[in-house]
Write a protein that holds these residues in place. Sequence first.
Motif, PDB file in Angstrom:
ATOM      1  N   GLY A  53       0.800  -1.214   0.000  1.00 10.54           N
ATOM      2  CA  GLY A  53       0.000   0.000   0.000  1.00 10.54           C
ATOM      3  C   GLY A  53       0.832   1.263   0.000  1.00 10.54           C
ATOM      4  N   ILE A  54       0.197   2.339   0.409  1.00 15.20           N
ATOM      5  CA  ILE A  54       0.855   3.646   0.450  1.00 15.20           C
ATOM      6  C   ILE A  54       0.896   4.134   1.898  1.00 15.20           C
ATOM      7  N   THR A  55       1.923   4.867   2.212  1.00 11.06           N
ATOM      8  CA  THR A  55       2.073   5.407   3.559  1.00 11.06           C
ATOM      9  C   THR A  55       1.814   6.905   3.534  1.00 11.06           C
ATOM     10  N   ILE A  56       0.934   7.346   4.403  1.00  3.24           N
ATOM     11  CA  ILE A  56       0.605   8.774   4.500  1.00  3.24           C
ATOM     12  C   ILE A  56       0.837   9.254   5.932  1.00  3.24           C
ATOM     13  N   ILE A  57       0.973  10.559   6.074  1.00  2.71           N
ATOM     14  CA  ILE A  57       1.019  11.178   7.393  1.00  2.71           C
ATOM     15  C   ILE A  57      -0.339  11.818   7.631  1.00  2.71           C
ATOM     16  N   VAL A 111      -1.915   2.387   4.191  1.00  5.29           N
ATOM     17  CA  VAL A 111      -3.247   1.949   3.762  1.00  5.29           C
ATOM     18  C   VAL A 111      -3.135   1.257   2.407  1.00  5.29           C
ATOM     19  N   PRO A 112      -4.085   0.394   2.068  1.00  2.00           N
ATOM     20  CA  PRO A 112      -4.059  -0.243   0.752  1.00  2.00           C
ATOM     21  C   PRO A 112      -4.095   0.782  -0.368  1.00  2.00           C
ATOM     22  N   LYS A 113      -3.473   0.412  -1.498  1.00  4.15           N
ATOM     23  CA  LYS A 113      -3.456   1.345  -2.631  1.00  4.15           C
ATOM     24  C   LYS A 113      -4.839   1.531  -3.240  1.00  4.15           C
ATOM     25  N   ASN A 114      -5.621   0.465  -3.231  1.00  8.50           N
ATOM     26  CA  ASN A 114      -6.926   0.522  -3.878  1.00  8.50           C
ATOM     27  C   ASN A 114      -8.006   0.227  -2.851  1.00  8.50           C
ATOM     28  N   VAL A 115      -8.338   1.232  -2.041  1.00  7.63           N
ATOM     29  CA  VAL A 115      -9.333   1.062  -0.990  1.00  7.63           C
ATOM     30  C   VAL A 115     -10.709   0.810  -1.607  1.00  7.63           C
ATOM     31  N   GLN A 116     -11.369  -0.236  -1.140  1.00 10.49           N
ATOM     32  CA  GLN A 116     -12.699  -0.588  -1.633  1.00 10.49           C
ATOM     33  C   GLN A 116     -13.773  -0.504  -0.548  1.00 10.49           C
ATOM     34  N   ARG A 117     -13.327  -0.526   0.724  1.00 10.97           N
ATOM     35  CA  ARG A 117     -14.273  -0.552   1.832  1.00 10.97           C
ATOM     36  C   ARG A 117     -13.776   0.391   2.931  1.00 10.97           C
ATOM     37  N   VAL A 118     -14.661   1.274   3.395  1.00  9.85           N
ATOM     38  CA  VAL A 118     -14.273   2.276   4.393  1.00  9.85           C
ATOM     39  C   VAL A 118     -15.396   2.462   5.397  1.00  9.85           C
ATOM     40  N   ILE A 119     -15.031   2.759   6.642  1.00 12.40           N
ATOM     41  CA  ILE A 119     -16.005   3.206   7.641  1.00 12.40           C
ATOM     42  C   ILE A 119     -15.514   4.528   8.210  1.00 12.40           C
ATOM     43  N   CYS A 120     -16.447   5.295   8.795  1.00 14.46           N
ATOM     44  CA  CYS A 120     -16.142   6.645   9.267  1.00 14.46           C
ATOM     45  C   CYS A 120     -16.548   6.786  10.726  1.00 14.46           C
ATOM     46  N   LEU A 121     -15.676   7.438  11.511  1.00 11.97           N
ATOM     47  CA  LEU A 121     -15.931   7.656  12.932  1.00 11.97           C
ATOM     48  C   LEU A 121     -15.787   9.134  13.277  1.00 11.97           C
ATOM     49  N   GLY A 122     -16.731   9.656  14.058  1.00 15.59           N
ATOM     50  CA  GLY A 122     -16.604  11.001  14.591  1.00 15.59           C
ATOM     51  C   GLY A 122     -17.207  12.075  13.710  1.00 15.59           C
ATOM     52  N   THR A 139      -8.155  -4.023  16.061  1.00 18.34           N
ATOM     53  CA  THR A 139      -8.730  -4.578  14.830  1.00 18.34           C
ATOM     54  C   THR A 139      -7.701  -4.914  13.761  1.00 18.34           C
ATOM     55  N   GLY A 140      -6.522  -4.291  13.845  1.00 18.52           N
ATOM     56  CA  GLY A 140      -5.533  -4.471  12.798  1.00 18.52           C
ATOM     57  C   GLY A 140      -5.848  -3.700  11.530  1.00 18.52           C
ATOM     58  N   ILE A 141      -6.817  -2.800  11.611  1.00 23.04           N
ATOM     59  CA  ILE A 141      -7.236  -2.003  10.449  1.00 23.04           C
ATOM     60  C   ILE A 141      -6.635  -0.604  10.574  1.00 23.04           C
ATOM     61  N   PRO A 142      -6.001  -0.082   9.517  1.00 20.82           N
ATOM     62  CA  PRO A 142      -5.411   1.265   9.605  1.00 20.82           C
ATOM     63  C   PRO A 142      -6.470   2.337   9.843  1.00 20.82           C
ATOM     64  N   VAL A 143      -6.158   3.259  10.759  1.00 20.27           N
ATOM     65  CA  VAL A 143      -7.059   4.365  11.075  1.00 20.27           C
ATOM     66  C   VAL A 143      -6.367   5.675  10.702  1.00 20.27           C
ATOM     67  N   VAL A 144      -7.016   6.461   9.856  1.00 19.78           N
ATOM     68  CA  VAL A 144      -6.483   7.745   9.397  1.00 19.78           C
ATOM     69  C   VAL A 144      -7.226   8.867  10.117  1.00 19.78           C
ATOM     70  N   VAL A 145      -6.482   9.734  10.786  1.00 19.07           N
ATOM     71  CA  VAL A 145      -7.071  10.810  11.582  1.00 19.07           C
ATOM     72  C   VAL A 145      -7.150  12.099  10.770  1.00 19.07           C
TER      73      VAL A 145
END
Length: 364
Positions: free
Chosen positions: A34-38, A47-58, A144-150
């Motif tokens: 995948g790709i690494t972001i700050i 995160v994966p390069k080709n995100v197909q599934r996402v959830i949103c919090l907050g 969960t082992g799932i990447p979380v982007v803030v």
Amino acid sequence: MKRGIFAISIALIVVLAGIVVYYSMSNEKSSMRGITIIDMAGREVTVPKNVQRVICLGPSALRIVVYLNATDLVVGVEDAEKYWDITGRPYRLAHPELANLTSIARGGPDNPTPYAEEIVKLKPDVIIASFVSLDVVNNLQEQTGIPVVVLWPSSDDLNKFFEALRIAGKVLNRERRAEDLIKYINDIIQDIKSRVKGVSYRPSVYVGGLAYKGAHGFESTSGNYLPFVLLNANNVASSAGNGTFLVNKEQIFLWNPEYVFIDALNLNLVMNDIMKNPEFYNAIKAFSDNHVYLVWPNNFYGTNLEIVFINCYAIGKVLYPNRFSDVNIREKANEILERFVGRPLYNILAAKFGSLVEPLGVQR
């Protein structure tokens, strides 16, 4: 001798080919990671390069995804997004289908109480979290082992809002959409500022009834209410500081604003107070002159940036009618809503909150 040299050459070619294949496969594995972001908390997230599934919090997380035209990727939403009144959130009003998705958290700022087991079952590629505490974020990612982007899409600093759009756009492969929307926002801001440039008289203004972590009455205001800032309006509360806060009525009386705008979300609280204390309100110039107007709610589970700009044009037509005479507020509102959330919602919002630009007629 020649045969020996030939054999060695063949062997070298085979070895080199093997090295090339090995490094090629290594690079491919690396790219598959995948790709690494700050993110906006300064965290390094892959995160994966080709995100197909996402959830949103907050607050504002789902709003940002809607702004990016990425609702097709959303697989779960908070209870807050499913069950709260959606009229004050155009991004949800435009996408009623989101209420049918699985609940993945209670919702709310700081700690939205994520349902980790449900999240894992949905197998999202990434979680977008906005205005959520870092303890909750880090615990959820570890659990969960799932990447979380803030994200921190603050409307007080549009550069922060743009940063949130760009980061989410990169994660969700909506970078072009992010840049298109940012350009549209900048074009709107330039149009508004050009209209009020050189205005010779700026009447004093006050906005009341602003929502902030709950409902508040006339005393709830802001020293840097964004529509006033963009219009370079003479906000009487600017001397009291930035952000949303409560002021006492005596101070409002001393300020004696010439124009008052009331947030429709808390209009009922203000109207009840007007009926109880008519003498106070009649002593304020805006009320005695029938210069009291409605604005739609900028804030409801985060900032509705599209409503900020709609309110700008509505307030502009009230304060500087000659400068905004060419603006049809219904048409402009629908244009802005379509660009942000994909649907022209003016009639629905006006039916719920009331029409803009017309005086409320609250003299007592």
